[in-house]
Enzyme design. Sequence first.
Site, short mmCIF file in Angstrom:
data_model
loop_
_atom_site.label_atom_id
_atom_site.label_comp_id
_atom_site.label_asym_id
_atom_site.label_seq_id
_atom_site.Cartn_x
_atom_site.Cartn_y
_atom_site.Cartn_z
N HIS A 60 0.82 -1.21 0.00
CA HIS A 60 0.00 0.00 0.00
C HIS A 60 0.85 1.26 0.00
CE1 HIS A 60 -3.50 2.39 0.26
NE2 HIS A 60 -4.22 1.64 1.07
N ASP A 120 -9.81 -5.40 -19.58
CA ASP A 120 -9.84 -6.41 -20.63
C ASP A 120 -8.41 -6.73 -21.08
OD1 ASP A 120 -10.21 -7.96 -22.89
OD2 ASP A 120 -11.41 -6.49 -23.98
#
Length: 459
Positions: free
Chosen positions: A169, A387
């Site tokens: 993070h 995608d």
Amino acid sequence: MAPPLNFSVHVSEPELVSPEKPTPQEFKYLSNIDDQSGLRNHIPFVHLYPPCATVGARVQDPIMMIKQSLAKVLVFYYPVAGRLRNADKGKLVVDCCGQGVMFRRASADITLTQLRKINGGLKPPFPQWDKLLVDDVWGSNLITNSPLLHVQVTTLACGGFILAYTFNHCICDAYGAYQFITAVSEFCKNPNRNAPSALPTWGRETLKPRSPPIISYPHHEYDDDLKNPTISCSVSDFKSLAQTSIFFSRADISALKSQIDGNKYPTFDAIASCLWRARTRTLISPESSTRLIFPIDTRFRYKPSLPNGYYGTAVVFPCTVIKAAKLVEEPLSYTAKLIWEVKKDVIRDEYRASVLDLIEVNGRRGFCSEGAFVVSDMSRLRFVDVDFGWGGGVYGGPARAGTGMVPGMVTSVIGHKDEEGVEGALALVSLPPASLERFHKEVRKEIDSATPCKPISAL
């Protein structure tokens, strides 16, 4: 609930993927928001893809495509291939050493259809998650001197695949992770492209503290760190909690918003209010204080503006605190107003600067933990639409609840479509197993209590 399906996952030994071209060898500054102790943890994500449905399409190997694309993208995101090192005064820096990110290939003898049946849908929690991302990192382990990104691609018996990964993070937030994985998908679809469509920028120096520092807000999100500066939780502390997810249909959201003047308060405020109240009734004693922390992205609303392509942590963590008894006695509209009142302060440019200065003055800060609940809004990040050349996914987003330094403290909310095609939102939650049933009932009670918005007492 159907019994867990016992399926096998064969996972390779880990390998390092480095940038495919030489990259600068240097040290990079992390802002006080990046490396605060409350963010020294990892954020896992997962994407599920069915077999390629394009008739006549040449089926590519997703493992090789993603691995090769990672190497290309790391040329542009070369700090991600580095390591965090300890620096002066408790700070961390990025050593851009080019050592690479961790990568594993795997195969599972299960289909998406089978996963859907045993799991009640393709959504977290996923069965045998620890095999779908072997290198998932819980809590504050493996922060320095370790890979900043772990990736696993698992092919399925049906021809589909699962992409799972976890980021340190300190190197990015959810928006930065989305930007990075979108770049990987672009190179999968076109390996010959010259660069990602959105070029990354570092720009952490934009978030340096002021001189002299000025703490201009109370910042209750950090309150009890003064009394309890070090929180150390083991992996077993996290894994002892039960993972669950709650779907809010549009009808459910409308029912909640009807109680809080939905024209004024956004969907997130309605869902966060519902979850906070349900969790408080389930876990918090009435005489205790409870607080809601809700990350707000400052990328596009604060001055000084962050550069385009910024992928570091750009969120602040405002907090509202109240006695548990008061929270649950008042109507839902009261809770929503608590959130709204805090937001009015946070939208000012001064708030982010005040956070940076607070951490500079008081050192690396951890978030308050006693009675605290973090609800992170990821609904605008369409991980499911990323995608890689096989079409959109059937799930994309956070992989589980229970991120952060404290078990059960952090919940994520994403946009989601259920198995019947109903649009809504999905909340990922972790709780003690004995509290799971009551929590679900309390959430349902909040939704079913829909009545027109009533006047509320003064805050």
